[in-house]
Scaffold this active site. Structure first.
Site, mmCIF file in Angstrom:
data_model
loop_
_atom_site.group_PDB
_atom_site.id
_atom_site.type_symbol
_atom_site.label_atom_id
_atom_site.label_comp_id
_atom_site.label_asym_id
_atom_site.label_seq_id
_atom_site.Cartn_x
_atom_site.Cartn_y
_atom_site.Cartn_z
ATOM 1 N N HIS A 1 36.402 38.402 37.028
ATOM 2 C CA HIS A 1 37.613 39.193 36.773
ATOM 3 C C HIS A 1 37.854 39.248 35.266
ATOM 4 C CE1 HIS A 1 41.813 40.426 36.750
ATOM 5 N NE2 HIS A 1 41.719 40.700 38.043
ATOM 6 N N LEU B 1 44.536 33.527 37.049
ATOM 7 C CA LEU B 1 44.403 34.976 37.097
ATOM 8 C C LEU B 1 45.612 35.674 36.472
ATOM 9 C CD1 LEU B 1 42.920 37.473 38.324
ATOM 10 C CD2 LEU B 1 44.266 37.115 40.382
#
Lengths: 387, 562
Positions: free
Chosen positions: B231, B241
């Site tokens: 990611h 994240l």
């Protein structure tokens, strides 16, 4: 890198021994979490140290625990901050200013299974299921989505933000006194449905929770849950919303919870501070009419409350007897009462729910102003009708 | 022996959706999860869920974006199903109570997301996964008479009958250590991905590839295990994240010189190119010296209006504050590509059926494949719901036409022997389980990451194989029955090593660059030779490689630019 000592409350159920304390030395960056510290101890020293954990990012709700006596998430508490808190706590009572141990315990109000692992099923989830925790719409769903006010979804998203970690339950003082209290997490969950315009059982839900002697009026406003909640759900605020909605729905609760709250509101508006000589009467037989012609129930309730009042006087939790004579209660000095009235006026004008969820962080007035939630310099988003 | 027509293993979005879909068919359902269902990793999905629900949008457009995002390795029949059924599924979730964001008219509102040609991402602030999962859990509580929940039961082995069909699973009650053989006519794996093989990772500690390894061990084929998503926006070191929603809301990526470097790599879509593209761009900037000294680039969210940040990116405000000490409304936050998602997994068809009759897989554990070489943001939640639903229905239908087959008790005996073996290892007889996990994670993150080459992958594979040997003597401290996480950790290590070996083998085998697999020694996509899935099947000598065709319905492979 820094060195810390974590002191963990341990309980190994198969050992036959009672709970005990154990200290572990750990070494990690201050910005890492208390959970990281525990996992280091577990990885390096003792794999039998039990702690539920998964996401490490304050989203799964597994690692509820008490850190230096305060309920929260292990992963969300930086170990450096925990050290500062431990030092502050110790030095406040004359202990060392630094180098104190960080004390870690399992959550409160729950049975311990092993070390930091508690039985959430018996205390937390059972109560969650108590509030009928699913949407109850009427009839068939529409062909497309339900059309609802955008704000209503943001509003209940605050309680949807709950990750069921149990930190609020762990810290709840009412539950300590009354283990049957439905409790902050379950009541926040209840608001998620009561506040949802798609739910068709609003009145039934409110009646249920108002009539339950362990329901919405069992909360004592101590703010512990607001303080403990790692996600800004502010469970107590949700409970207050439930109370207000119950009042709006005209729900007569056998606990007289609503009228008791109204009594507070009325007395403060008139006198600025609490005139306890009026509290009982205003709670159970409000107004001049109530005073002149109290109902049988009101008389019974008032007499029933006398032992509590006497205990209050004896223990110094209420004013001394002479001050309880009606009319003796002092007034606020100068124009202070006008200021109180101004606050009431402001609250009435802002009767629409302040949306705490999108207000941003505490003290972030700029964001709140930008969000159009309150004018700069206005009082915080307090609710006007709380007791 | 507890028996259910359909047994679901794993209780994230895919598992819960599968359980509900199966229960609707009137069969008895059990759902087993090693953690309480709401702790599942679907929680972590922040940004939203894609659907072409807006009247101006089309499912074909969504499908094409997904095909292109997959770098043409996605199976287009499966992608069509997912894109077609997405709108209905979103509405179903809305009807169940998900508090989706509304526009001013009170209708469902969207946000922009990477790799998409329309704003078709539906969301709940930046807690979309959590919001949907908690609503599904509400439904599990509601239907508790039809669906039995086994919360905190750790599954360790699938039972196969003499016909070669799956007929149950061995699980351990975490609370008291008792082991049970559960009987079922259909078993659905919904155990999530294998992100813990990499360190750091955005994945939760529970994402240890359990279902992938369990299926592999009983002979199910794995597919495209080399396809591992990094990611673009994760916190350095910790792997947390930062949602793609931030870029969807307008946040910029800047190198240390303050240059908006995506101009060079994806002049049209810029920050909202596919994740593999953005991650490679960032890694290139970092490798070529234009990153910050901590090996990162900057994500500047300050360009998003504050009100909007607080409303739509609240979780990220908290992540910045709590885990990076950064107020994202006032200053850029340092980020880098980090391990995030397992595109590969247990090979299934569009009904979730694996190669083993009676065994299904749905969600991140599975490889249908809708994500191919690269998953688009906000397609993972969709995948879990759509294929969770399909698996649940098909598993129920199978149960209704299938007779009970009694699993052999041997599988339980074998499992007990395995546990006894782990318990019997003396302290100091080998390495600590935690040490092996750390070494594995570091090896994979340095060699099987954004950029790969033969030498690096080979090195990683050798490390994995050595660690597999070392795992056989790795010891644990806890020999008790109650909540023995140490023992579960040792079993999970076995799962992780099996998955890691397969990811290395796949990465070594695929001699081209496609999606998340970028081979510096084979920098081009090679449709002639490699427009195909890599399948891996367990043998005594390690994974055996075979291939299967990519299903193409209406979109022929083209050059992929953003």
């Amino acid at each position: 890198m820094a060195e810390y000592t974590i002191k963990v409350r341990r309980y190994q159920p198969e050992s036959g021994e009672p709970a005990y304390w154990e200290e572990f030395g750990v070494e990690l960056d201050p910005s890492l979490s208390v959970l990281d510290g525990l996992l280091q101890a577990k990885d390096r020293d003792d794999g039998s140290l039990a702690v539920r954990c998964s996401c490490r990012a304050a989203i799964c709700g597994s690692c509820g625990m008490k850190i230096n006596g305060k309920s929260g998430l292990g992963c969300q508490t930086q170990i450096g901050e925990a050290q500062e808190a431990a030092d502050k706590k110790a030095s406040a009572v004359g202990g060392a200013a630094e180098g104190n141990v960080i004390v870690i315990e399992p959550m409160g109000n729950m049975p311990v299974i092993k070390d930091l692992v508690t039985d959430m099923e018996s205390t937390h989830w059972t109560k969650i299921r108590r509030v009928t925790p699913w949407l109850l719409p009427h009839g068939e769903p529409p062909e497309r989505e339900y059309i609802v006010e955008p704000e209503s979804m943001v509003d209940i998203t605050q309680s949807m933000a709950c990750i069921q970690c149990g930190a609020c339950v762990s810290s709840c003082l009412s539950m300590e006194a009354d283990p049957l209290f439905v409790g902050p997490a379950a009541l926040a969950k209840a608001y998620r449905f009561v506040g949802d315009p798609r739910d068709a059982e609003t009145s039934e839900r409110l009646t249920d929770l108002a009539h339950d002697p362990h329901g919405i009026y069992d909360c004592t406003h101590c703010f512990s849950c607001v303080d403990a909640c790692p996600k800004g759900v502010a469970p107590m605020d949700q409970i207050m919303r439930l109370r207000r909605k119950a009042g709006e729905h005209g729900i007569e609760d056998p606990n007289s919870g609503h009228s008791h709250e109204m009594a507070f509101v009325k007395i403060i508006e008139k006198k600025g501070t609490l005139d306890e000589s009026l509290l009982l009467q205003e709670s159970f037989a409000p107004g001049v009419l109530g005073k002149l012609m109290p109902t049988k129930r009101a008389i019974k309730e008032m007499i029933g409350s006398l032992p509590t009042a006497i205990r209050g006087i004896k223990t110094g939790k209420m004013r001394s007897l002479p001050k309880l004579i009606p009319g003796v209660h002092h007034k606020l000095p100068g124009g202070a009462q006008d200021e109180v009235k101004a606050i009431y006026k402001h609250a009435e004008e802002h009767n629409e729910e302040f949306n705490l969820y999108i207000k941003g962080e505490e003290g972030d007035e700029e964001a709140a102003v930008a969000a159009g939630l309150e004018p700069a310099g206005a009082p915080g988003a307090e609710e006007g009708s709380n007791g | 022996m507890p028996s259910h027509d359909v047994l679901v293993i794993g209780a994230g979005l895919a598992g819960q959706r599968a359980a509900l879909a199966a229960a609707e068919q009137g069969v008895s359902v059990g759902i087993v999860s090693k953690v309480h269902p709401v702790r599942s990793h679907s929680n972590a999905a922040q940004g939203g869920i894609n659907a072409a629900l807006n009247p101006d949008d089309t499912w074909e457009s969504h499908a094409f974006d997904t095909v292109k995002g997959s770098d043409y390795l996605g199976d287009q029949d499966a992608i069509e199903i997912m894109a077609r059924e997405a709108p209905e599924e979103i509405l179903h979730m809305e009807h169940l109570g998900v508090t989706f964001h509304r526009n001013e008219e009170g209708k469902l509102g969207t946000r922009a997301f990477g790799g998409a040609s329309a704003a078709r991402t539906y969301y709940v602030a930046d807690i979309t996964g959590q919001a949907i999962m908690h609503v599904l859990y509400e439904q599990l509580m509601k239907y508790s008479e039809q669906i039995t929940r086994y919360e905190e039961w750790f599954s360790s082995s699938l039972a196969i009958d003499e016909k070669g069909e799956c007929c149950g699973v061995v699980t351990r009650n975490v609370a008291d250590g008792s082991m049970e053989l559960f009987q079922a006519k259909s078993v659905i794996l919904a155990t999530g991905g294998s992100g813990q093989i990499w360190k750091p990772t955005t994945n939760a500690l529970i994402c240890t590839g359990d279902g992938i390894a369990m299926a592999y061990r009983v002979g199910a084929k794995l597919m495209d295990m080399e396809m591992i998503q990094y990611h673009p926006t994760t916190l350095a070191g910790k792997g947390f994240l930062i949602t793609e929603g931030a870029r969807g809301e307008g946040a910029l990526l800047l190198n240390k010189n303050g240059e908006r470097f995506m101009e060079k790599y994806a002049p049209n879509k810029m920050e909202l190119a596919s994740r593999d593209v953005v991650s490679r761009a960032e890694q290139t900037e970092i490798d070529e010296g234009r990153g910050f000294p901590d090996g990162t680039v900057a994500l500047d969210i300050t360009v998003v209006p504050k009100k909007r940040i607080h409303e739509a990116l609240r979780e990220i405000v908290l992540v910045g504050r709590d885990f990076a000490g950064v107020d994202i409304t006032r200053e850029p936050i340092h980020i880098k590509p980090g391990n995030h998602y397992t595109m590969g997994g247990v090979k299934t068809d569009v009904e979730g059926r694996t190669d083993i009759p009676g065994l299904y897989a749905a969600g991140e554990v599975a490889c249908v494949s809708v994500h191919g070489g690269n998953r688009l943001g906000a397609n993972s939640l969709l995948d879990t719901l759509i294929f969770g639903k399909h698996s649940g229905r098909d598993a129920a239908a199978r149960a209704l036409r299938t007779d009970w087959s009694k699993p052999s008790g041997k599988v339980l005996e074998d499992e007990q022997a395995m546990v006894d073996d782990i318990n019997g290892r003396a302290k100091g007889s080998g390495r600590r389980v935690s040490e092996i996990k750390l070494e594995l994670g570091q090896a994979m993150d340095s060699k099987v990451a954004v950029f790969r080459d033969e030498a690096g992958i080979t090195e990683a594979l050798e490390t994995v194989r050595r660690l597999k040997e070392e795992a056989k003597t790795a010891y644990i401290d806890d020999h008790g029955q109650v909540f023995n996480q140490d023992l579960m950790g040792a079993i999970e290590l076995g799962y992780m090593l099996d998955c890691a070996e397969c990811s290395c083998i796949g990465a070594l085998e695929r001699k081209e660059s496609r999606g998340a697999q970028y081979r510096t020694d084979y920098p081009e996509r090679n449709d002639e030779e490699w427009l195909k899935h890599i399948n891996l099947e367990k043998t005594d000598d390690g994974p055996e490689i075979s291939y299967s065709e990519v299903t193409i319905t209406q979109w022929q492979p083209e050059a992929r630019t953003y």
